[in-house]
Write a protein that holds these residues in place. Sequence first.
Motif, PDB file in Angstrom:
ATOM      1  N   PRO A  93      66.711  87.867  39.062  1.00 11.54           N
ATOM      2  CA  PRO A  93      65.888  87.442  40.198  1.00 11.54           C
ATOM      3  C   PRO A  93      66.557  87.616  41.556  1.00 11.54           C
ATOM      4  O   PRO A  93      65.879  87.631  42.583  1.00 11.54           O
ATOM      5  CB  PRO A  93      65.611  85.963  39.893  1.00 11.54           C
ATOM      6  CG  PRO A  93      65.673  85.868  38.403  1.00 11.54           C
ATOM      7  CD  PRO A  93      66.759  86.818  38.002  1.00 11.54           C
ATOM      8  N   LEU A  94      67.880  87.741  41.574  1.00  4.68           N
ATOM      9  CA  LEU A  94      68.558  87.988  42.848  1.00  4.68           C
ATOM     10  C   LEU A  94      68.107  89.286  43.498  1.00  4.68           C
ATOM     11  O   LEU A  94      68.143  89.423  44.726  1.00  4.68           O
ATOM     12  CB  LEU A  94      70.073  88.034  42.640  1.00  4.68           C
ATOM     13  CG  LEU A  94      70.827  86.712  42.638  1.00  4.68           C
ATOM     14  CD1 LEU A  94      72.283  86.926  42.255  1.00  4.68           C
ATOM     15  CD2 LEU A  94      70.727  86.043  43.994  1.00  4.68           C
TER      16      LEU A  94
ATOM     17  N   ARG B  15      74.736  83.067  35.368  1.00  2.90           N
ATOM     18  CA  ARG B  15      73.864  82.144  36.091  1.00  2.90           C
ATOM     19  C   ARG B  15      74.118  82.304  37.587  1.00  2.90           C
ATOM     20  O   ARG B  15      75.191  82.739  38.000  1.00  2.90           O
ATOM     21  CB  ARG B  15      74.129  80.703  35.667  1.00  2.90           C
ATOM     22  CG  ARG B  15      73.813  80.413  34.207  1.00  2.90           C
ATOM     23  CD  ARG B  15      74.013  78.940  33.869  1.00  2.90           C
ATOM     24  NE  ARG B  15      75.382  78.516  34.091  1.00  2.90           N
ATOM     25  CZ  ARG B  15      75.727  77.505  34.878  1.00  2.90           C
ATOM     26  NH1 ARG B  15      74.815  76.828  35.556  1.00  2.90           N
ATOM     27  NH2 ARG B  15      76.996  77.167  35.018  1.00  2.90           N
ATOM     28  N   PHE B  16      73.153  81.941  38.397  1.00  7.53           N
ATOM     29  CA  PHE B  16      73.328  82.109  39.835  1.00  7.53           C
ATOM     30  C   PHE B  16      72.661  80.981  40.605  1.00  7.53           C
ATOM     31  O   PHE B  16      71.797  80.272  40.104  1.00  7.53           O
ATOM     32  CB  PHE B  16      72.740  83.447  40.294  1.00  7.53           C
ATOM     33  CG  PHE B  16      71.232  83.433  40.421  1.00  7.53           C
ATOM     34  CD1 PHE B  16      70.618  83.150  41.632  1.00  7.53           C
ATOM     35  CD2 PHE B  16      70.429  83.692  39.320  1.00  7.53           C
ATOM     36  CE1 PHE B  16      69.229  83.127  41.750  1.00  7.53           C
ATOM     37  CE2 PHE B  16      69.048  83.671  39.422  1.00  7.53           C
ATOM     38  CZ  PHE B  16      68.446  83.395  40.639  1.00  7.53           C
TER      39      PHE B  16
ATOM     40  N   SER C 139      65.103  90.597  43.795  1.00  4.75           N
ATOM     41  CA  SER C 139      63.948  90.337  44.654  1.00  4.75           C
ATOM     42  C   SER C 139      64.279  89.364  45.775  1.00  4.75           C
ATOM     43  O   SER C 139      63.841  89.543  46.922  1.00  4.75           O
ATOM     44  CB  SER C 139      62.789  89.795  43.816  1.00  4.75           C
ATOM     45  OG  SER C 139      61.645  89.578  44.621  1.00  4.75           O
ATOM     46  N   LEU C 140      65.074  88.324  45.472  1.00  5.30           N
ATOM     47  CA  LEU C 140      65.422  87.356  46.513  1.00  5.30           C
ATOM     48  C   LEU C 140      66.130  88.034  47.680  1.00  5.30           C
ATOM     49  O   LEU C 140      65.857  87.729  48.847  1.00  5.30           O
ATOM     50  CB  LEU C 140      66.322  86.271  45.922  1.00  5.30           C
ATOM     51  CG  LEU C 140      65.637  85.217  45.054  1.00  5.30           C
ATOM     52  CD1 LEU C 140      66.674  84.380  44.316  1.00  5.30           C
ATOM     53  CD2 LEU C 140      64.728  84.323  45.901  1.00  5.30           C
ATOM     54  N   CYS C 141      67.036  88.952  47.384  1.00  6.81           N
ATOM     55  CA  CYS C 141      67.760  89.623  48.464  1.00  6.81           C
ATOM     56  C   CYS C 141      66.882  90.645  49.175  1.00  6.81           C
ATOM     57  O   CYS C 141      66.967  90.804  50.396  1.00  6.81           O
ATOM     58  CB  CYS C 141      69.023  90.281  47.911  1.00  6.81           C
ATOM     59  SG  CYS C 141      70.313  89.097  47.471  1.00  6.81           S
ATOM     60  N   CYS C 142      66.019  91.327  48.427  1.00  3.90           N
ATOM     61  CA  CYS C 142      65.097  92.265  49.079  1.00  3.90           C
ATOM     62  C   CYS C 142      64.202  91.546  50.080  1.00  3.90           C
ATOM     63  O   CYS C 142      63.908  92.060  51.159  1.00  3.90           O
ATOM     64  CB  CYS C 142      64.232  92.974  48.031  1.00  3.90           C
ATOM     65  SG  CYS C 142      65.101  94.200  47.034  1.00  3.90           S
ATOM     66  N   ARG C 143      63.795  90.335  49.738  1.00  4.38           N
ATOM     67  CA  ARG C 143      62.873  89.586  50.599  1.00  4.38           C
ATOM     68  C   ARG C 143      63.597  88.735  51.634  1.00  4.38           C
ATOM     69  O   ARG C 143      62.953  88.051  52.431  1.00  4.38           O
ATOM     70  CB  ARG C 143      61.955  88.734  49.725  1.00  4.38           C
ATOM     71  CG  ARG C 143      61.137  89.606  48.785  1.00  4.38           C
ATOM     72  CD  ARG C 143      60.166  88.862  47.945  1.00  4.38           C
ATOM     73  NE  ARG C 143      59.489  89.767  47.009  1.00  4.38           N
ATOM     74  CZ  ARG C 143      58.361  89.504  46.372  1.00  4.38           C
ATOM     75  NH1 ARG C 143      57.754  88.337  46.576  1.00  4.38           N
ATOM     76  NH2 ARG C 143      57.831  90.385  45.542  1.00  4.38           N
TER      77      ARG C 143
END
Length: 276
Positions: free
Chosen positions: A87-88, A177-178, A90-94
């Motif tokens: 999921p990182l 995990r993040f 997409s989180l970073c892209c956005r």
Amino acid sequence: MDINTIRHIERPPSAADVTHWREGLAWLSGGTWLFSEPQPALDTLIDLRAFDWPALAVSADGLDIAATARIADLDKLVFPKEWTAGPLLSLCCRALLMSFKIAHEASVGGNICMSLPAGAMISLSTALEGTYTLWPRDAEPRTVAAIDFVTGNRANVLAPGELLRSIHLPASALTKRFAFRRSSLTHLGRSAALLIGTSGPDGDLLLTITASTFHPVQLRFGPSPSAVDVRRAIDAAIPQDGYFDDVNGLPAYRRHLTYHFAEEIRAELAGSGAVA
């Protein structure tokens, strides 16, 4: 913008065909920055997308991203379910300050090579322990750790004419995990601080600090570090004048966010799960 200093856009079949580098040349990927303001020092752009590199490749080893891959394509990537840090992507892209139109043209490599503190593709690739493959004009390809690439605001290790070819994110990092934290002064604005923590099976903590500093700062801790451990490590790694200062946040504000988000990430990853 009408950039009247640009006289040529060249589309050679491969990078090997660019045998001579001179002042006035620049690589063109998405072009969302090159075309946004005057470029008086340039007269020729060399279009990387003519090389037709495959954008994204998922394998047992991890994810390989061509420098020319569009940020929108990375955002939409369907990743393996075992990639708990997936999921990182997409989180970073956005986390970038851009419209959907820009996202469909801007490239991952372009964001990295701009080397801005708020470059979220830098945040992503450093947090996931990435490596970059660089192609010099007159030497063999070389590999650089993502954390070592950016050296300051709009400064990096690229030599004149050297090309960022690809980014590799290892499966060993993608299966951690993040925890993700970001703040900006305005809704959907440029990041004032962007911190990512990852943790492996033994409970270690890898804390990556970006946007609040001139270049990425990465701190490694053993299992279950204390709040005092993390704060002391931040103070040792980032001097008082090491926080970025612009209209998106004063250094004191960015330092406060760094402390605050670091503690939230530490506490979150010390638990049984991670929530972005």
